[in-house]
Write a protein that holds these residues in place. Structure first.
Motif, PDB file in Angstrom:
ATOM      1  N   LEU A   1      34.577  73.852  68.781  1.00 14.57           N
ATOM      2  CA  LEU A   1      35.869  74.504  68.915  1.00 14.57           C
ATOM      3  C   LEU A   1      36.909  73.793  68.047  1.00 14.57           C
ATOM      4  CD1 LEU A   1      35.957  75.024  72.804  1.00 14.57           C
ATOM      5  CD2 LEU A   1      35.242  76.662  71.036  1.00 14.57           C
ATOM      6  N   ASN A   2      37.777  74.561  67.432  1.00 11.09           N
ATOM      7  CA  ASN A   2      38.849  73.994  66.601  1.00 11.09           C
ATOM      8  C   ASN A   2      38.281  73.045  65.535  1.00 11.09           C
ATOM      9  OD1 ASN A   2      40.849  75.294  68.254  1.00 11.09           O
ATOM     10  ND2 ASN A   2      40.572  73.656  69.752  1.00 11.09           N
TER      11      ASN A   2
ATOM     12  N   LYS B   1      29.153  75.741  66.902  1.00  5.70           N
ATOM     13  CA  LYS B   1      29.800  76.021  68.189  1.00  5.70           C
ATOM     14  C   LYS B   1      31.007  75.106  68.454  1.00  5.70           C
ATOM     15  CE  LYS B   1      26.709  79.102  69.629  1.00  5.70           C
ATOM     16  NZ  LYS B   1      25.783  79.094  68.493  1.00  5.70           N
TER      17      LYS B   1
END
Length: 282
Positions: free
Chosen positions: A186-187, A184
């Motif tokens: 991000l980036n 999960k």
């Protein structure tokens, strides 16, 4: 440089075998398999063959998806059987089973994969009875390299209780600064590109490609993914390899070392059980 996990595994097996035969030890390992996961059956058979090669007697017990009660009964028997020194549960267990309850019912001294809450607590408090097999395999691979890890940045992609979290702890024990990522995050690329050591433990084929890795990184790929009858890791090996100072292949990297660590931990469990039973051998 591609790391030869099979060669590292061979060295561990030879040490285990030598000690067993020189000291006339008789370690025994019980392996419990539940459900119809084909990979679990393959891994169990691999462990049995490896045990036979070093002088460890291994016994496998199979259960269906709806036989949790029988599974628990057998586990209880094995916990109190003085002739059994190590217990290992093949994962994943069926979703119908209460996995955490089962893990916590294993006699800690026989818990050679360090999956019980008790043994995991000892690990994170800095006083482990055993190190969990796959994280220990990763640690062993890293220690086999001529690298100084103090102050380096480790990025662990994965947060499972049996792999991601404990391997991050072991990286901290090497005095590395650790960033823990997961499915999960991000980036993700922002983190992986900063890694001196990148440990992949998610189970998602081609999760990390060459554009996500900086030059000179050490990549330890502990991912296992089956696709079109072939086994892959979590990184796109072809695009990542040329950028790495070291990289583990899949298969042939972490897997063989993990199997050898099972043997090593079973030998340690044998010695612990004997020590706690006033020197009696079985």
């Amino acid at each position: 440089m591609v790391i030869d996990g099979r060669n590292i595994a061979k060295s561990i097996r030879e040490k285990v075998k030598s000690e067993i035969f020189e000291k006339n030890y008789h370690p025994k390992l019980a392996i419990l398999v539940a459900g119809n996961d084909e990979a679990s059956l393959i891994y169990a058979n691999t462990k049995i063959k490896a045990c036979a090669n070093v002088g460890i007697d291994a016994y496998t017990y199979f259960f269906t998806n709806d036989e949790e009660d029988k599974f628990l009964k057998k586990l209880d028997e094995l916990n109190t059987d003085d002739s059994i020194h190590g217990i290992m549960i093949e994962m994943p267990l069926p979703k119908s089973y209460d996995a955490q309850r089962i893990y916590d019912l294993i006699n800690p001294i026989k818990d050679v994969d360090c999956i019980s809450t008790y043994n995991m607590g000892r690990l994170f408090s800095g006083n482990p009875l055993y190190l969990p097999c796959t994280p220990y395999a990763i640690l062993t691979i890293l220690k086999s390299l001529d690298v100084e890890y103090t102050g380096k940045h480790a990025v662990v992609v994965g947060r499972s209780n049996i792999l991601g979290k404990p391997v991050a702890k072991l990286m901290l024990d090497l005095d590395m600064t650790v960033t823990q990522c997961h499915s999960k995050t991000l980036n993700l690329e922002e983190y992986t590109k900063t890694a001196d050591v990148l440990v992949l433990a998610v189970g998602r084929r081609n999760l990390v490609g060459g554009q996500m890795v900086k030059k000179g990184t050490i990549v330890i790929d502990a991912g296992i993914n089956e696709y079109n009858g072939e086994i892959y890791g979590d990184c796109d090996f072809q695009s990542v390899e040329s950028l790495c100072s070291y990289i583990t292949p899949v298969p042939g990297g972490v897997g063989p070392v993990t199997t050898s660590i099972v043997l090593s931990n079973t030998l340690e469990a044998y010695k612990n059980v004997i020590k706690n039973s006033n020197g009696k051998t079985s």
